[in-house]
Design an enzyme around this catalytic site. Sequence first.
Site: not given
Length: 383
Positions: A151, A325
């Site tokens: 990602n 994140c």
Amino acid sequence: MKRIYMDYNATTPVLPEVVDAMRPYFCQKYGNEESLHQFGNEAKEALESAREKIASILKANPEEIYFTSCATESSNTVIKGVAFANWDKKGKIITTPIEHSAVLAPVRWLEKYGFEIVYLPVDNTGLVNPDDLRNAIDDKTLLISIMWANNEVGTIEPIEELVSIAKEKGVPFLTDAVQVAGKMDIDLVELPADFLTLSAHKFYGPKGVGLLFARKGKRFEPLILGGGHERKKRSGTVNVAGAVGMAKALEIVTKQMDTESKRLSKLTDSLIDGVLDRIPIAQLNGHRTKRIPNTANISFKGIEGESVLMGLDMAGIAVSSGSACSSADLTVSHVLKAMNVDLVAAQGAVRFSLGKYNTAEDIDYLLETLPNVVDRLKSFSAL
Ligand SMILES: *Cc1c(COP(=O)(O)O)cnc(C)c1O
């Protein structure tokens, strides 16, 4: 001011057609799919037809599809579920250091309870070497968990080869395919992985809906116990509207995939070439060609990625530094670290991830704006 979203790997907008498909399941067809009356039947039918639609797109059986609340839950379910099924004898789990925290956090947790975790190295483009997997597998190995596409940098792993090694050795294989849906074909007949996870909000579906594919006969204990929903593997009243939305979104992105991937790939290439041309301190992270079509991770050496993010945000352009994140803390990305990107470059990393609503004009605007942002930050950091 113009606002341009270039952070599709973090999340995507829900398509209007998806909202339309979901709408009846809030106020009219709101039954609990477990109920035996008409309201329940209606919900059950919608749920099962969503499951069938998804199964047919992924070339799986409907009974191999489980709905969860997110991909994080799906990966936790497989990793902890396989570990729980082998709790007494413990064993080895093989993964990589570039996984999403949805995989890294549960394997780290299991390590505290006596499971052995092996992290295969990646090269400086983020690729795993299949020979390393072959050498790491032994008779204590319970599970292999390797993401299909990363990602942060977009690198696509040699997943067919990795899965075939796992098959050959008889070890269950989980792949986090969250960044693959809608970008590349997922065919679970061709790819005999045992477990695969997806998340609707990464492909223009709603947040709060994850998918777990578990091949028939593959053993794992459920993470969430209760009323026995989802064939006893995931209790809790199923999010019917969410499942309907996920199925609709997957159907649409699959239909548009070939043209959309080509389009995005051209846009991303022009972004990369344009940035590298205009900004001498820029360097591309990840693999030049083995990458998902929408992702470009670029380092600006000597300045903070976070500052570039802020500067672009003030100009109306939304990007990410590191991953969504890990950007809350100021440590460098675990992915770039594992790829051996030098610390200064890793600190200056910015992820551009494009999607459906980006146009060539957006790239032009970025290429006008970014050099000024970088120049200004460079002059600050020189002071
Ligand atoms: C976003 C993401 C996840 C987590 O998905 P959620 O549904 O938000 O839990 C897992 N893996 C990858 C590769 C992701 O990009």
